[in-house]
Design a protein around this motif. Structure first.
Motif, PDB file in Angstrom:
ATOM      1  N   ASP A  16       0.823  -1.211   0.000  1.00 59.49           N
ATOM      2  CA  ASP A  16       0.000   0.000   0.000  1.00 59.49           C
ATOM      3  C   ASP A  16       0.860   1.265   0.000  1.00 59.49           C
ATOM      4  OD1 ASP A  16      -2.079  -1.784   0.096  1.00 59.49           O
ATOM      5  OD2 ASP A  16      -3.092  -0.855   1.810  1.00 59.49           O
ATOM      6  N   GLU A 272      -6.858   8.517  -6.321  1.00 56.03           N
ATOM      7  CA  GLU A 272      -7.201   7.115  -6.604  1.00 56.03           C
ATOM      8  C   GLU A 272      -5.938   6.267  -6.712  1.00 56.03           C
ATOM      9  OE1 GLU A 272     -10.258   5.488  -6.923  1.00 56.03           O
ATOM     10  OE2 GLU A 272     -10.905   7.352  -5.977  1.00 56.03           O
ATOM     11  N   LEU A 275      -3.278   0.549  -8.158  1.00 52.31           N
ATOM     12  CA  LEU A 275      -3.416  -0.892  -7.933  1.00 52.31           C
ATOM     13  C   LEU A 275      -4.362  -1.096  -6.752  1.00 52.31           C
ATOM     14  CD1 LEU A 275       0.341  -2.079  -8.098  1.00 52.31           C
ATOM     15  CD2 LEU A 275      -1.451  -2.708  -9.724  1.00 52.31           C
ATOM     16  N   PRO A 276      -4.995  -2.269  -6.637  1.00 50.76           N
ATOM     17  CA  PRO A 276      -5.866  -2.515  -5.478  1.00 50.76           C
ATOM     18  C   PRO A 276      -5.084  -2.415  -4.162  1.00 50.76           C
ATOM     19  CG  PRO A 276      -6.166  -4.216  -7.157  1.00 50.76           C
ATOM     20  CD  PRO A 276      -4.973  -3.411  -7.573  1.00 50.76           C
ATOM     21  N   ASN A 278      -4.765  -2.950   0.220  1.00 47.73           N
ATOM     22  CA  ASN A 278      -5.112  -3.901   1.283  1.00 47.73           C
ATOM     23  C   ASN A 278      -5.911  -3.241   2.399  1.00 47.73           C
ATOM     24  OD1 ASN A 278      -3.620  -6.354   0.373  1.00 47.73           O
ATOM     25  ND2 ASN A 278      -1.879  -4.966   0.523  1.00 47.73           N
TER      26      ASN A 278
END
Length: 334
Positions: A16, A272, A275-276, A278
């Motif tokens: 993250d 934003e 990448l996704p 956690n």
């Protein structure tokens, strides 16, 4: 010239942090190395985040002369040992929260930083968010009069997560999420030591705390109430109640984007992620990264937003809370 970061640990928070870094100008921040005890994880992480140097030991990262600061994202049971390794090598360190397992370990880290003339900061990222910056400004202006009561809540059901419940992994609500409630109180009351602390809690079979309520009394008849739990979902809001009004930090209070001052709401949107993520609102890790850069450019050895004295006091308060509730870690006996 860009601040050159070395990451220690290839886990979820380091992922993250790396994603958050991509929301900052590349000419200001560069992640140049990753170190993990798992060679496979380090290589996979480096590939995903386009990091050139991969180290299979923390010692190699500590010896790299081209690193300005190390981000310590390993499990907090390891912060003391690994933190000392980097500080003794003269490296600047941003250490994830909680700083260490107890105040003795924290004082060791602070002493090592001073002895080796290194920058050191506990990564209480909340303090660097625009919402918290605005809160501090409002308090300095006495926008709500004299603050009489601070309340902070944080509850997140995570009994299924091993690091939250196992004693050997430094589990429990206090060290993982309670730390955010307590640091908020200390921020509002300017790092003042409470006159009294009363804690009550329930423990899991593993011996770590599941849920706690903490009441603190400060000078001039001021009080704070914190409630946190790894079993129940709480509102996760924080309140500052003064003689002339109130400030409400809407949940998630540890990484907030909404502030309500006397019923007037202001939003502070986050960029934003590419990448996704956690964890919630993790692109907000960009704020602490930029805070570190500014401190290094000014030649500071600690952050005025999260001074080392605050980190020591925070851990001393947590030691006292654990003592009252009956949570003892192996690190306390050494």
């Amino acid at each position: 010239m860009a601040t050159r970061w070395g990451l220690c640990g290839a886990g979820k928070i380091s992922h993250d942090f790396s994603v958050a870094m991509k929301t900052l100008p590349a000419e200001d921040h560069q992640i140049v190395a990753i170190a993990s005890r798992s060679s496979e994880r380090a290589k996979e992480f480096a590939k995903k985040h386009s990091i050139l140097k991969v180290y299979e030991s923390y010692e190699e990262l500590a010896r790299d002369p081209d690193i300005d600061i190390v981000y310590l994202g390993v499990l907090h049971t390891e912060h003391w040992r690994v933190g000392l390794l980097f500080l003794k090598a003269g490296k600047n360190v941003l250490c994830e929260k909680p700083f260490a397992m107890n105040s003795r370990q924290v004082k060791d880290l602070v002493e090592a930083a001073k002895k080796n003339n290194a920058f050191l900061m506990e990564a209480i990222w909340s303090r660097c968010f625009p919402v918290h910056t605005e809160v501090c400004k409002l308090l300095a202006e006495e926008a709500v009069g004299e603050v009489k009561l601070v309340k902070a809540y944080f509850g997140s059901p995570q009994l299924h997560i091993p690091r939250s419940v196992e004693k050997e992994l430094g589990g429990g609500a206090l060290l993982d999420i309670g730390v955010y409630c307590l640091q908020f109180v200390l921020m509002v009351f300017n790092g003042e030591r409470p006159e009294s602390i009363q804690a009550s809690g329930v423990l899991l079979d593993s011996g770590v705390d599941e849920s706690m309520v903490v009441v603190m009394k400060f000078s001039r008849k001021r009080m704070a109430l914190c409630a946190f739990s790894i079993a129940a979902r709480l509102p996760n809001d924080a309140f500052i109640c003064g003689t002339k009004g109130s400030i409400k930090v809407l949940g998630p209070m540890h990484c907030p984007t909404t502030l309500v001052v006397n019923d007037k709401k202001t939003e502070y949107p986050l960029p934003e992620p590419c990448l996704p993520l956690n964890f919630t609102n993790s692109t907000g890790l960009r704020y602490e990264a930029e805070e570190v850069r500014q401190c290094l450019l000014k030649g500071l050895k600690e952050s005025p937003r999260m001074p080392l004295a605050d980190s020591i006091l925070l851990t001393e308060i947590m030691d006292e809370i654990r003592k009252q509730v009956g949570v003892v870690f192996s690190q306390d006996r050494k």
